[in-house]
Every structure is written in structure tokens, then in C-alpha cells.
Design an enzyme around this catalytic site. Structure first.
Site, mmCIF file in Angstrom:
data_model
loop_
_atom_site.group_PDB
_atom_site.id
_atom_site.type_symbol
_atom_site.label_atom_id
_atom_site.label_comp_id
_atom_site.label_asym_id
_atom_site.label_seq_id
_atom_site.Cartn_x
_atom_site.Cartn_y
_atom_site.Cartn_z
ATOM 1 N N SER A 192 0.802 -1.141 -0.004
ATOM 2 C CA SER A 192 0.060 -0.158 -0.124
ATOM 3 C C SER A 192 0.848 1.113 -0.059
ATOM 4 O O SER A 192 2.012 1.269 0.399
ATOM 5 C CB SER A 192 -0.841 -0.025 1.476
ATOM 6 N N LYS B 172 2.186 -3.635 6.746
ATOM 7 C CA LYS B 172 2.529 -3.837 5.469
ATOM 8 C C LYS B 172 3.966 -3.858 5.184
ATOM 9 O O LYS B 172 4.426 -4.742 4.331
ATOM 10 C CB LYS B 172 1.904 -2.769 4.592
ATOM 11 N N TYR C 92 -1.095 0.045 10.224
ATOM 12 C CA TYR C 92 -1.327 -0.470 8.900
ATOM 13 C C TYR C 92 -0.101 -0.505 8.060
ATOM 14 O O TYR C 92 0.263 -1.404 7.573
ATOM 15 C CB TYR C 92 -2.525 0.204 8.394
#
Lengths: 326, 326
Positions: free
Chosen positions: B126, B154, B150
Site C-alpha cells: 500500500s 504492510k 497498518y
């Protein structure tokens, strides 16, 4: 103030412990000097306690939750997390490297988070987080691109430490160490073990093997300066660090040929002749992927300093370790 | 050939499944097209099976070892690992994000390693792995600096996937996705949920809230192109990728004002008036830390392409989802 050192029986851990005991105090988060009332040394083998009543030694597996609960309580102000599986061993035993370099680091951060009082955690990272096509001088914002499992595990622990700090679970400081040279003691399974061995063994009258070519450049920091940086790193003002908790410590960029020239200058040709050249492609690949120099402006701005010349590093080693050159 | 899609009940998972079934085949590692004989869709809720006999649906918690053992066997050739906790939710529930975005990804790689046949693993990453002071155009070697849990999770999974690939445990491909827009369905807990909501809801006659200022720039990819890139990414030649398995997928850089202008062009002012501006600093902070554009030369060199204009993206959404603009 209560302080924990993991890897407390190791060479850096023991030396840090002695430096902390001699200092007797550490600045706390508010900038005030606080006496060190307890220094906990944790390792898989019993650390020396120097006969000092402030020292508590603990033997245990750092990847075990119960061990970390025993050594971190809500009085623990500062943690120096030095325990690690070195590069060569983490490459040879993937599971062991993951367990100690990744899982144990995460468990340590989780234990701090559960205690809830936001202790400072000083974590030592490495040149091995870099790799691939590197610029001549690695910058603070050069992308991590580890080419070994050790470097991968260190890079992951850095990311965790930054996020645990951002969320207020710990007060993290990641110090990326150059290769430490000259280490006392025996060779170990680090790919960079030779960077001490080619100086230490000849000075002690023993043969040493150099597994890389003379033009290989290394980025080095002496044990003396490393300990100073660890303590100064712990005392850094959180506001000066901001959200980015990683600091590349200052090093000196020297080729293996230059290291040997410095050894010759200090100890003479007779000592240098104890080095045998025997290329090892496995070591050359790992060490060759590391940066030979990085930008040190952030460290210097924060007041952290390194060595001046490798000749001085050798002289300090001889002095610190009471070496009688033969 | 047996293919696994994790997050198989999700919007991208279901659309990928339909595309794979329609295609009927995937190139294997040796470049030959092989028919897809079984397509396993795993999720926490039962995925649709489209009445296709090649589809096997599995319901289970992807962080459970037994579930992964059930869906990955030594016939599994390709794995699309899409299961994830989205950004807003991973920030709100730290443990859940760590469990799914980190632990489950690692367990998936470990399960592949134990099987020993080196399956291909396509992992979606991402924009959120970047952050801090970013250049106008993020390069492939711009340092990761996630500003959310997050993004941290990732980034860690990317590092693991690179190392598991380097060691020969899997054939990894990490595709960094721009923000996907226009997603069909309902708003979700992603900080970027509005990037679809401000187009989708007004087109469907509903009010939408825009939580960021009009000048906020986003880096977008349509669902249609995302699916094409996932399949092409799986089929990429390992030799062309080398040891660096991360590819930044192409996107288009648009401001929120430009997105709304495109909506006006396609659907008129009446539709645009359904957007209400209501700044949310929490969303602005997370989304504002993401890059607005990155260099796409590597993706293009590898034959992966994105969208041309956001107006076309909206038209494709209307066509793909059979939207009757009201």
C-alpha cells in the site's frame, strides 16, 4: 532508576554495564539525572555482576514471555536491548534468527506495552539493513534493502519500535551501529567477525584469516565510542528525535588495506605478517552488500560522535584490553 | 493448476476470482499457460462460488495454522494474499491489525516454506508504507516511513516476503497498490474510504461526506486495472524481478477537487451537490502522510499499466457495476 540490559553477558552488554555502574546515574525522560538503583543483566548464560550490589543477574530465554515479565516491571525506566543472533548465524539458522531477532524484540515491546508506563527502549540495529545498489554515502532516507535474514529481522524490529513509539507504548531509540571493531575476545559467527579478528589475533600473537579483498570498505565504530553512543542515545531528548526514532551512528570508512596499514603503524610488520588472505565468497557477499559510509549529520546534530582514525581505535583497544603486543 | 485467494469474499477477492475463472488459465513459473483446475477462496465469511465447479470456498481464520494448512498444499501453484485489516481499523485495534496483517502473513509464508515446493505468493501492499517528508515523486528506493500501524504491518510483511523469496521458500511478488477507487459497496474502516465514497454515494443518489480538503492529492487505481495488475504480477518472470520483489503499481495523481470535477463532468452538478465537506483531522493526518505520486517506470518496464484519466475511471465504475445514475 531501574535499568535492564538484554544480552547482558555479551561483550557490549558487559562493557555497557560497567560504564553505567561507573556513571552511577542516567538522565530520565524529564532531563534530570537519577541514580541507577538496580541494573538487571539478562542473558542465556549468567552475566558477571562485578560484585556490585546494584546488579541483579538473570538467566533466561528472552523469547519466553515469563522471562521478560520477570525482568521488566513498572519500575523499569530504561532498557538496552542488545540480545541478538549475529548475521552469519541468523543466515545459517533461519528459525533461531527469527525467534531472537524478531519474536523476542516484539515480545519485549509487548511486555513494555502491557506494563503501560512507557519505558525507554534503546535498540541496536545494523549496517545490514541496507543493501543492493547503494549511493556512495547512504542517507538517513535511503531505503532499507536488507540482503540477509539478519538485516531483514533488524529492519522489521526498527519498524516495530517506531510504531510502538508513535503509539506511546515505549520511548524508542534505534541506534544503527557501524561494524564494531576492535572487539575483544574470540571470533564469532558474525559475517563481520574478521573486522576485529585481523587486528586482535595478530596483536595477541595469533594467526588471523582475512576472508575479503583488501579493497573492501568497512564502516567501523570502536567499542569505546559505541558504549558512549548507547548511553547518550538513551538520554536523548524525545522532542529532538520526533517520530523518526532511527539514528545512524557515526563511523569511519576504512578499507581492509587501510586497517592493516594502521596495524602496521601501531605494531609493525612482524604483527601484520600473521594475517593470512583466504577469500570466502559467502562472507564477501554479505559484507559487500553493506554500506561503506553513511551520512552522520543527524547523529552529530544530536550530539553523538564516533572515532577519528582507525589508528586511534587500535591504540584504544590495546589500552582498554591491556594487550601486551607480542 | 491450483490457486488460492485469501480475503476471497472481499471486493477485490471476488472480482479477482471472477477474472481468473473467465481467463481459465495462468502462466506457471516456466511461462507456460496452465488451466486453473481448482480455485480456493478463503475468508472469514463464506465467499460466493459463482456456481463454478472449479471453486472451493473455505471459511476460517487466516491467523490459524490449521486453516492455512487446509488451504495450502503441495499442489498450490499461486497464492493471492489479499486478506487484511484496513488502515483505519488497524489503527483503532492494534492487536487485530498485528494478528492479521503481520502474523497471518508470516504464517502463510511459513506454511509455504514447510510445504517446500516454492509456490508463487502475490502480496498486496500500500501507499501507507511511505510517509514523512516525501519527494514530489516517490522513487522505488525512497525509504519506507509508515505513519500508521497498518503501513508498518504492510512494510514488515514486504520485508518478510523479500527474505522468504531470497531464501527460496516462496516466489514472492509484492504489488504496492495505490488507493483503489471507485470501490463498489459500502464505506469501510479504511482511512481512504472516502476516495470511493465521494463518487459512489452521489452516483447512487446518496449523501457522502468528504473528510479532507479539496487540495488533498490522492494516488489512485481503478478496481479494473488493479485486477489486471494482480494477474500480470503473478505471471511476471522471476528473472525480470530479481531479488527485489516490490513493484509500485501505476496510479493517477488527482486532487479531491479534480475528482469532483470529473464527477461533475460525468454526472452533473446535481450529483456533486450530494457531497458534504466535513473535515476529519484523524483521516487528514493518515491520508496526508501518503505519497501523491510515485515513479512508475519499473511497473511499466515490467508491462504493468494503470488508468489514463479519473473521468474514465468513473465511467468504468458505472459500466462495471451497472449503476443507474439518479
Amino acid at each position: 532508576m531501574k535499568v535492564l540490559v538484554t544480552g547482558g553477558a555479551g561483550f557490549l552488554g558487559q562493557r555497557l554495564a560497567r560504564a553505567l555502574l561507573a556513571r552511577g546515574a542516567l538522565k530520565s525522560e524529564d532531563g534530570k539525572r537519577q541514580p541507577i538503583t538496580e541494573l538487571v543483566l539478562l542473558d542465556v548464560e549468567r552475566p558477571a555482576d562485578f560484585g556490585d550490589s546494584r546488579v541483579r543477574t538473570e538467566v533466561g530465554d528472552i523469547a519466553e514471555r515469563s522471562v521478560l515479565k520477570r525482568v521488566i516491571d513498572d519500575k523499569t525506566d530504561a532498557i538496552f536491548h542488545l540480545a541478538a543472533i549475529v548475521s552469519g548465524q541468523a543466515e545459517a539458522d533461519f528459525d533461531l534468527g527469527m525467534r531472537i531477532n524478531l519474536d523476542a524484540s516484539r515480545l519485549l515491546l509487548e511486555t513494555c506495552r502491557q506494563r503501560g508506563h512507557r519505558p525507554r527502549v534503546v535498540f541496536t540495529s545494523s549496517v545490514a539493513v541496507y543493501g543492493g545498489d547503494l549511493p556512495d554515502v547512504v542517507q538517513n532516507d535511503t531505503a532499507l534493502n536488507p540482503q540477509s535474514s539478519y538485516g531483514t529481522q533488524k529492519a522489521i524490529a526498527e519498524l516495530l519500535l517506531n510504531d510502538y513509539t508513535r503509539r506511546g507504548f515505549v520511548g524508542g531509540r534505534v541506534l544503527r551501529l557501524p561494524t564494531i571493531s576492535v572487539r575483544p575476545g574470540k571470533p564469532n559467527a558474525a559475517a563481520s567477525s574478521f573486522a576485529s579478528g585481523i587486528i586482535r589475533e595478530p596483536l595477541n600473537g595469533e594467526e588471523a584469516i582475512c576472508p575479503v579483498t583488501g579493497s573492501t570498505r568497512l564502516w567501523l565504530l570502536s567499542p569505546r565510542k559505541a558504549i558512549e553512543c548507547l548511553i547518550a542515545g538513551c538520554e536523548l531528548d524525545a522532542a529532538a528525535l520526533g517520530n523518526q526514532r532511527v539514528v545512524n551512528l557515526p563511523g569511519i570508512s576504512v578499507s581492509v588495506d587501510e586497517m592493516i596499514a594502521a596495524l602496521r603503524e601501531v605494531a609493525g610488520e612482524r604483527v601484520v605478517e600473521r594475517i593470512e588472505w583466504k577469500p570466502d565468497p559467502r562472507v564477501e557477499t554479505i559484507v559487500g552488500s553493506w554500506p561503506a559510509r553513511w551520512d552522520t549529520s543527524r547523529a552529530e546534530h544530536l550530539g553523538l560522535s564516533g572515532d577519528h582514525t582507525f589508528t586511534a581505535v587500535i591504540c584504544n583497544y590495546i589500552e582498554d584490553e591491556n594487550v601486551h603486543v607480542v
